[in-house]
Design an enzyme around this catalytic site. Sequence first.
Site, PDB file in Angstrom:
ATOM      1  N   ASP A  35       0.837  -1.204   0.000  1.00  0.00           N
ATOM      2  CA  ASP A  35       0.000   0.000   0.000  1.00  0.00           C
ATOM      3  C   ASP A  35       0.873   1.256   0.000  1.00  0.00           C
ATOM      4  OD1 ASP A  35      -2.361   1.407  -0.012  1.00  0.00           O
ATOM      5  OD2 ASP A  35      -2.724   1.229   2.137  1.00  0.00           O
ATOM      6  N   ASN A  83     -10.933  -2.808  -5.164  1.00  0.00           N
ATOM      7  CA  ASN A  83     -10.247  -1.800  -5.981  1.00  0.00           C
ATOM      8  C   ASN A  83     -10.981  -1.502  -7.292  1.00  0.00           C
ATOM      9  OD1 ASN A  83      -6.935  -2.896  -4.911  1.00  0.00           O
ATOM     10  ND2 ASN A  83      -8.133  -1.148  -4.184  1.00  0.00           N
TER      11      ASN A  83
HETATM   12  C1  IPE Z   1      -5.348  -2.790  -0.067  1.00  0.00           C
HETATM   13  O1  IPE Z   1      -5.034  -1.459  -0.260  1.00  0.00           O
HETATM   14  C2  IPE Z   1      -5.330  -3.515  -1.378  1.00  0.00           C
HETATM   15  C3  IPE Z   1      -4.034  -3.667  -2.017  1.00  0.00           C
HETATM   16  C4  IPE Z   1      -2.884  -3.268  -1.553  1.00  0.00           C
HETATM   17  C5  IPE Z   1      -4.064  -4.360  -3.268  1.00  0.00           C
HETATM   18  P1  IPE Z   1      -6.182  -0.348  -0.427  1.00  0.00           P
HETATM   19  O2  IPE Z   1      -5.469   0.939  -0.579  1.00  0.00           O
HETATM   20  O3  IPE Z   1      -7.103  -0.738  -1.511  1.00  0.00           O
HETATM   21  O4  IPE Z   1      -6.940  -0.467   0.950  1.00  0.00           O
HETATM   22  P2  IPE Z   1      -7.929   0.551   1.688  1.00  0.00           P
HETATM   23  O5  IPE Z   1      -8.902   1.030   0.655  1.00  0.00           O
HETATM   24  O6  IPE Z   1      -7.082   1.683   2.204  1.00  0.00           O
HETATM   25  O7  IPE Z   1      -8.529  -0.255   2.786  1.00  0.00           O
HETATM   26  C1  IPE Z   2      -1.536   0.336  -3.328  1.00  0.00           C
HETATM   27  O1  IPE Z   2      -1.397   1.704  -3.390  1.00  0.00           O
HETATM   28  C2  IPE Z   2      -1.861  -0.263  -4.677  1.00  0.00           C
HETATM   29  C3  IPE Z   2      -3.247  -0.762  -4.762  1.00  0.00           C
HETATM   30  C4  IPE Z   2      -4.134  -0.738  -3.840  1.00  0.00           C
HETATM   31  C5  IPE Z   2      -3.638  -1.301  -6.035  1.00  0.00           C
HETATM   32  P1  IPE Z   2      -2.630   2.706  -3.294  1.00  0.00           P
HETATM   33  O2  IPE Z   2      -3.053   3.051  -4.680  1.00  0.00           O
HETATM   34  O3  IPE Z   2      -3.700   2.166  -2.428  1.00  0.00           O
HETATM   35  O4  IPE Z   2      -1.903   3.939  -2.622  1.00  0.00           O
HETATM   36  P2  IPE Z   2      -2.538   4.966  -1.579  1.00  0.00           P
HETATM   37  O5  IPE Z   2      -3.156   4.182  -0.473  1.00  0.00           O
HETATM   38  O6  IPE Z   2      -3.534   5.780  -2.351  1.00  0.00           O
HETATM   39  O7  IPE Z   2      -1.352   5.767  -1.128  1.00  0.00           O
HETATM   40 MG    MG Z   3      -4.154   2.392  -0.468  1.00  0.00          MG
END
Ligand code: IPE
Ligand code: IPE
Ligand code: MG
Length: 254
Positions: A35, A83
């Site tokens: 993340d 997602n």
């Molecule tokens: C969790 O991250 C999913 C992945 C890393 C693939 P998210 O960024 O989607 O999680 P939330 O929305 O903060 O819970």
């Molecule tokens: C993790 O990074 C990748 C996925 C969840 C696919 P994020 O896209 O969730 O990054 P933040 O949480 O917005 O920083």
């Molecule tokens: Mg995230």
Amino acid sequence: MTATRPDQEQAASEPALADAAPIHPLPRHVAIIMDGNGRWARARNLPRQAGHRAGTENIRRIIEGFAEHGVEMITLYAFSTENWSRPPEEVDFLLNLIPEVLERETAKLHEKGARLRHLGRLDVLAPDIQRAVRDAIELTKNNTRITVNLAFNYGGRAEIVDAIRALLAEGVPAEAVTEEVVSAHLYTAGAPDPDLIIRTAGEMRLSNFLIWQAAYAEYYSTPVYWPDFGKDDVRAALLAYSRRKRRFGGLDPH
Ligand code: IPE
Ligand code: IPE
Ligand code: MG
């Protein structure tokens, strides 16, 4: 007892000599919620896509890092069933990154002895993604150094729903349903449960990741954004794990 929680002691400040010392006990299976790509990009005034791309560049290094320590299995959470609720351009970008990264990395991971697998619903994804994943699984299927589970279009609840559907389709009678039988119908059938779940970028939640399998996993959260997560961070997480006391509901041995 010290005032510092063990998982906040960082390896970065330890003497270089200690870096070579084997860590014990090691988790067999480490699962990572990758993340913070978006925040990494925002901190650099870059578009979110640049963060996602940067987040693919350390994947091989991290797999190697865990393999060098002797970890048998890692699971990488790359795209959750939730997602899909992001803007369509971001969803497309993330899904299109999958075949691109497999194309770039699979041969190198194969040379390093990694066996690739997929966790999630693959059959609803575009044919080129399915093909790239199946080819990578086929090429690496006999490797034994480390198993890498790629979790995308993965959701823990969807996984449990799929397991229940499979049980019903097989006509398994209610009294035959045990924890072992349920485990054997999950995407992770046959794999050890994760011992350690690492989440980068500081959130303190599972976000629907391995919700059945993580029942007794140790949890480690680091503020480091995923694209910055490096081998020192791998070591810090493993050291924190090695200091945990796992009780599984029992008592410490005297
Ligand atoms: C969790 O991250 C999913 C992945 C890393 C693939 P998210 O960024 O989607 O999680 P939330 O929305 O903060 O819970
Ligand atoms: C993790 O990074 C990748 C996925 C969840 C696919 P994020 O896209 O969730 O990054 P933040 O949480 O917005 O920083
Ligand atoms: Mg995230």
